[in-house]
Design an enzyme around this catalytic site. Structure first.
Site, PDB file in Angstrom:
ATOM      1  N   LYS A  22     -11.111 -29.791  10.636  1.00 40.28           N
ATOM      2  CA  LYS A  22     -11.269 -29.140   9.322  1.00 40.28           C
ATOM      3  C   LYS A  22     -11.580 -30.165   8.236  1.00 40.28           C
ATOM      4  O   LYS A  22     -12.517 -29.987   7.459  1.00 40.28           O
ATOM      5  CB  LYS A  22      -9.984 -28.382   8.965  1.00 40.28           C
ATOM      6  CG  LYS A  22      -9.900 -27.988   7.501  1.00 40.28           C
ATOM      7  CD  LYS A  22      -8.533 -27.410   7.204  1.00 40.28           C
ATOM      8  CE  LYS A  22      -8.101 -27.413   5.783  1.00 40.28           C
ATOM      9  NZ  LYS A  22      -7.730 -28.615   5.119  1.00 40.28           N
ATOM     10  N   ASN A  23     -10.775 -31.230   8.167  1.00 36.93           N
ATOM     11  CA  ASN A  23     -10.938 -32.130   7.026  1.00 36.93           C
ATOM     12  C   ASN A  23     -12.175 -33.023   7.144  1.00 36.93           C
ATOM     13  O   ASN A  23     -12.550 -33.685   6.182  1.00 36.93           O
ATOM     14  CB  ASN A  23      -9.659 -32.933   6.791  1.00 36.93           C
ATOM     15  CG  ASN A  23      -8.561 -32.031   6.207  1.00 36.93           C
ATOM     16  OD1 ASN A  23      -8.856 -30.928   5.720  1.00 36.93           O
ATOM     17  ND2 ASN A  23      -7.325 -32.474   6.273  1.00 36.93           N
ATOM     18  N   CYS A 117      -4.093 -26.095  -1.170  1.00 33.36           N
ATOM     19  CA  CYS A 117      -2.638 -26.017  -0.984  1.00 33.36           C
ATOM     20  C   CYS A 117      -1.912 -26.603  -2.192  1.00 33.36           C
ATOM     21  O   CYS A 117      -2.373 -27.569  -2.800  1.00 33.36           O
ATOM     22  CB  CYS A 117      -2.234 -26.764   0.281  1.00 33.36           C
ATOM     23  SG  CYS A 117      -2.845 -25.987   1.776  1.00 33.36           S
ATOM     24  N   ARG A 122      -1.901 -32.255  -8.342  1.00 33.06           N
ATOM     25  CA  ARG A 122      -2.914 -32.907  -7.496  1.00 33.06           C
ATOM     26  C   ARG A 122      -4.027 -33.450  -8.408  1.00 33.06           C
ATOM     27  O   ARG A 122      -5.054 -32.812  -8.610  1.00 33.06           O
ATOM     28  CB  ARG A 122      -3.470 -31.921  -6.468  1.00 33.06           C
ATOM     29  CG  ARG A 122      -2.427 -31.508  -5.446  1.00 33.06           C
ATOM     30  CD  ARG A 122      -2.974 -30.617  -4.362  1.00 33.06           C
ATOM     31  NE  ARG A 122      -3.799 -31.329  -3.405  1.00 33.06           N
ATOM     32  CZ  ARG A 122      -4.307 -30.767  -2.294  1.00 33.06           C
ATOM     33  NH1 ARG A 122      -4.066 -29.490  -2.035  1.00 33.06           N
ATOM     34  NH2 ARG A 122      -5.054 -31.460  -1.460  1.00 33.06           N
ATOM     35  N   ASP A 306       0.113 -34.073   6.973  1.00 33.90           N
ATOM     36  CA  ASP A 306      -0.276 -32.731   7.415  1.00 33.90           C
ATOM     37  C   ASP A 306       0.411 -32.310   8.718  1.00 33.90           C
ATOM     38  O   ASP A 306       0.219 -31.188   9.184  1.00 33.90           O
ATOM     39  CB  ASP A 306      -1.806 -32.634   7.575  1.00 33.90           C
ATOM     40  CG  ASP A 306      -2.516 -32.790   6.253  1.00 33.90           C
ATOM     41  OD1 ASP A 306      -1.863 -32.689   5.201  1.00 33.90           O
ATOM     42  OD2 ASP A 306      -3.748 -33.039   6.258  1.00 33.90           O
ATOM     43  N   ARG A 398      -7.087 -20.591   7.070  1.00 30.89           N
ATOM     44  CA  ARG A 398      -7.977 -21.560   6.399  1.00 30.89           C
ATOM     45  C   ARG A 398      -8.228 -22.753   7.317  1.00 30.89           C
ATOM     46  O   ARG A 398      -9.243 -23.435   7.183  1.00 30.89           O
ATOM     47  CB  ARG A 398      -7.316 -22.086   5.121  1.00 30.89           C
ATOM     48  CG  ARG A 398      -7.350 -21.136   3.955  1.00 30.89           C
ATOM     49  CD  ARG A 398      -6.911 -21.851   2.707  1.00 30.89           C
ATOM     50  NE  ARG A 398      -7.561 -23.143   2.633  1.00 30.89           N
ATOM     51  CZ  ARG A 398      -7.034 -24.243   2.108  1.00 30.89           C
ATOM     52  NH1 ARG A 398      -5.834 -24.210   1.595  1.00 30.89           N
ATOM     53  NH2 ARG A 398      -7.704 -25.368   2.089  1.00 30.89           N
TER      54      ARG A 398
HETATM   55  C1  EPZ Z   1      -6.533 -34.623   1.816  1.00 29.26           C
HETATM   56  O1  EPZ Z   1      -6.184 -34.083   0.554  1.00 29.26           O
HETATM   57  C2  EPZ Z   1      -6.408 -33.494   2.808  1.00 29.26           C
HETATM   58  N1  EPZ Z   1      -7.326 -32.433   2.420  1.00 29.26           N
HETATM   59  C3  EPZ Z   1      -4.970 -32.995   2.840  1.00 29.26           C
HETATM   60  O2  EPZ Z   1      -4.883 -32.067   3.919  1.00 29.26           O
HETATM   61  C4  EPZ Z   1      -4.023 -34.156   3.134  1.00 29.26           C
HETATM   62  O3  EPZ Z   1      -2.698 -33.710   2.967  1.00 29.26           O
HETATM   63  C5  EPZ Z   1      -4.282 -35.324   2.192  1.00 29.26           C
HETATM   64  O4  EPZ Z   1      -5.688 -35.680   2.199  1.00 29.26           O
HETATM   65  C6  EPZ Z   1      -3.501 -36.572   2.573  1.00 29.26           C
HETATM   66  O5  EPZ Z   1      -3.826 -36.948   3.892  1.00 29.26           O
HETATM   67  C7  EPZ Z   1      -8.608 -32.532   2.773  1.00 29.26           C
HETATM   68  O6  EPZ Z   1      -9.045 -33.473   3.409  1.00 29.26           O
HETATM   69  C8  EPZ Z   1      -9.481 -31.408   2.353  1.00 29.26           C
HETATM   70  P1  EPZ Z   1      -5.402 -37.435  -1.379  1.00 29.26           P
HETATM   71  P2  EPZ Z   1      -6.559 -34.913  -0.776  1.00 29.26           P
HETATM   72  O7  EPZ Z   1      -6.425 -37.520  -2.453  1.00 29.26           O
HETATM   73  O8  EPZ Z   1      -7.838 -35.601  -0.543  1.00 29.26           O
HETATM   74  C9  EPZ Z   1      -2.784 -38.830  -5.161  1.00 29.26           C
HETATM   75  C10 EPZ Z   1      -4.344 -30.049   4.973  1.00 29.26           C
HETATM   76  O9  EPZ Z   1      -3.222 -29.538   5.199  1.00 29.26           O
HETATM   77  N2  EPZ Z   1      -4.046 -38.794  -5.920  1.00 29.26           N
HETATM   78  O10 EPZ Z   1      -5.474 -38.384  -0.248  1.00 29.26           O
HETATM   79  O11 EPZ Z   1      -6.429 -33.983  -1.920  1.00 29.26           O
HETATM   80  C11 EPZ Z   1      -2.286 -37.437  -4.774  1.00 29.26           C
HETATM   81  O12 EPZ Z   1      -1.569 -36.841  -5.826  1.00 29.26           O
HETATM   82  C12 EPZ Z   1      -4.646 -30.682   3.650  1.00 29.26           C
HETATM   83  O13 EPZ Z   1      -5.279 -30.042   5.779  1.00 29.26           O
HETATM   84  C13 EPZ Z   1      -4.081 -39.285  -7.207  1.00 29.26           C
HETATM   85  O14 EPZ Z   1      -3.067 -39.744  -7.760  1.00 29.26           O
HETATM   86  O15 EPZ Z   1      -5.372 -35.944  -0.806  1.00 29.26           O
HETATM   87  C14 EPZ Z   1      -1.484 -37.715  -3.538  1.00 29.26           C
HETATM   88  O16 EPZ Z   1      -0.190 -38.115  -3.919  1.00 29.26           O
HETATM   89  C15 EPZ Z   1      -3.718 -30.336   2.601  1.00 29.26           C
HETATM   90  N3  EPZ Z   1      -5.266 -39.267  -7.894  1.00 29.26           N
HETATM   91  C16 EPZ Z   1      -2.190 -38.920  -2.906  1.00 29.26           C
HETATM   92  O17 EPZ Z   1      -3.015 -39.472  -3.927  1.00 29.26           O
HETATM   93  C17 EPZ Z   1      -6.410 -38.782  -7.337  1.00 29.26           C
HETATM   94  O18 EPZ Z   1      -7.448 -38.800  -8.014  1.00 29.26           O
HETATM   95  C18 EPZ Z   1      -3.066 -38.586  -1.718  1.00 29.26           C
HETATM   96  O19 EPZ Z   1      -3.977 -37.534  -2.063  1.00 29.26           O
HETATM   97  C19 EPZ Z   1      -6.375 -38.291  -6.026  1.00 29.26           C
HETATM   98  C20 EPZ Z   1      -5.173 -38.302  -5.327  1.00 29.26           C
END
Ligand code: EPZ
Length: 428
Positions: A22-23, A117, A122, A306, A398
């Protein structure tokens, strides 16, 4: 509305085949925007996030058709409308990958703030920081993220303040078309980052170092359509591995990359589960008790956030006390209240959950609060005595293809049933 009704107590046995990640697919579909041409993408999972992204591309002017159940042809020659509306963006986080790809292709984009989610705040500051460093002006008005390249996209040196999958992908999507060299430091290293980089390179991009924390991108003028096959889904595979272990079952999980599963395999072994790796499959079985363990989620190659809810569900029946620390998201324990309805004993304090193993879980009506929370409830339902009814299953669909069929093929008594609309009595 529909719900899952699951009868607990069955041991899962047999074989299950994992679909495309998916991702990865949610990044690769938007990436096709960068080619003025035809891409054929294989191993597409049958999940609602894919359908929504394909609709977004159609609305932009792409033509989309399925060649078979898992292969889609996307022709992005005639992208005319670099806009993603709230109507579609609200369903998934990955809608914002259209931003990076449209910046790379059209030099402008207007994309609604994404849904997805809910794990607390976020932010997207790292995405914006990256786009700005490449010479893009970004503003947020009326819920839309509006981006415009002022002169040319220019390569830049970008150090991400946090390790972010989304920011790494989004900035990579724009940088492949920037003039000169872009260096992304403190980049995310997840398997889907590598898969996207491989796809971009097949389209003519020059991306090196994906899978390490420094990614170097030499911008190119032209990108072309390409044929590509998505990697297997690490998290879907991990979910079936845990379900097999949690039910004391014996399951061969096929179409996996065992290297991607190492952090999960390692924790399963610590929990008393037997795991046997083959070239493209993994066998999981458990005869003895579930042993309590500790987990801390971290960016790849650490234990994936995840998989945290599913593993926690299994630990509810472990002998002793387990400690689960969420190292990525602020608020990823909302599902614990639902597990408590089933008799689980979990105390949450901020980012730490202390799971005191209990003798039995009992079936109950529960609600999927997000995608992986829903998967955790399915696992808990299989472990419980009696019947569990899970509502809000759209979250689960999803990200898990043919989830009822796959679980049923392993012997899980699960069915999907219509829920009648609830009539709320008028106030007295
Ligand atoms: C991706 O989300 C995945 N989604 C999520 O999977 C997964 O939980 C996550 O990565 C972590 O592995 C997809 O790939 C579509 P991040 P993403 O940006 O990209 C902070 C699932 O269940 N952050 O790596 O949104 C944020 O708050 C889903 O399949 C900032 O501070 O996650 C978090 O604490 C849900 N500023 C950390 O970084 C930013 O601009 C990691 O978030 C961006 C993120």
């Amino acid at each position: 509305m529909e719900k899952f009704v699951i009868q607990g107590g069955a041991r899962l046995t047999g074989e299950v085949t994992i679909g495309g990640a998916k991702n990865a697919v949610v990044a690769i579909i938007p990436a096709t925007i960068l080619a003025k041409g035809r891409c054929v993408i294989g191993n597409i999972p049958n999940i609602s996030d894919v359908n929504i992204l394909l609709k977004m591309l159609s609305e932009m002017g792409a033509s989309v058709s399925f060649l078979d159940k898992t292969t889609v042809e996307i022709d992005t020659t005639h992208i005319v409308n670099p806009i993603v509306s709230y109507d579609l963006a609200r369903y998934l986080r990955a809608s914002y990958y259209c931003l990076g790809a449209l910046i790379g292709r059209c030099g402008k984009a207007s994309v609604s703030m994404p849904g997805g989610c809910h794990f607390g705040v976020r932010p997207i500051d790292q995405h914006i920081k990256g786009f700005e460093a490449l010479g893009t002006t970004v503003g947020i008005d009326h819920g839309m993220i509006n981006a415009k390249v002022e002169h040319h996209l220019m390569g830049s040196h970008i150090y991400f303040d946090v390790v972010s999958v989304g920011a790494t992908i989004n900035v990579m999507l724009a940088a492949v078309r920037a003039k000169g060299l872009t260096v992304l430091e403190n980049a995310a290293k997840e398997p889907h980052i590598v898969d996207l980089a491989n796809f971009l390179n097949t389209m003519g991009a020059d991306v090196r170092g994906a899978g390490t924390d420094v990614i170097k991108i030499h911008g190119v003028d032209i990108m072309r359509g390409a044929d590509y096959t998505i990697i297997p889904d690490q998290i879907e595979a991990g979910t079936y591995m845990i379900a097999a272990a949690a039910t004391g079952g014996d399951v061969l999980v096929k179409n996996v990359i065992p290297k991607h599963m190492e952090s999960i395999t390692n924790k399963l072994v610590q929990a008393g589960v037997e795991v046997e790796e083959f070239d493209e499959s993994i066998r999981v079985r458990r005869d003895g008790p579930i042993c309590a363990t500790t987990i801390k989620t971290m960016p790849h190659p650490g234990f994936p956030t995840d998989m945290q809810p599913q593993f926690t569900a299994m630990l509810t029946l472990a002998g002793g006390t387990s400690v689960v620390t969420e190292g990525v998201w602020d608020n990823r324990f909302r599902y614990v209240d639902e597990l408590a309805r089933m008799g689980a004993n979990i105390q949450v304090d901020g980012k730490v959950a202390v799971v005191q193993g209990v003798e039995t879980l009992t079936g109950a009506p529960v609600k999927a609060t997000d995608l992986r929370a829903g998967a955790a409830l399915m696992i808990a339902a299989l472990m419980a005595k009696g019947t569990t009814e899970i509502e809000d299953i759209y979250h689960i669909e999803r990200g898990y293809e043919d989830v009822v069929e796959k679980f049923r093929s392993l012997g899980a008594p699960i069915k999907r049933v219509e829920t009648p609309d609830l009539e709320i009595p008028a106030a007295l």
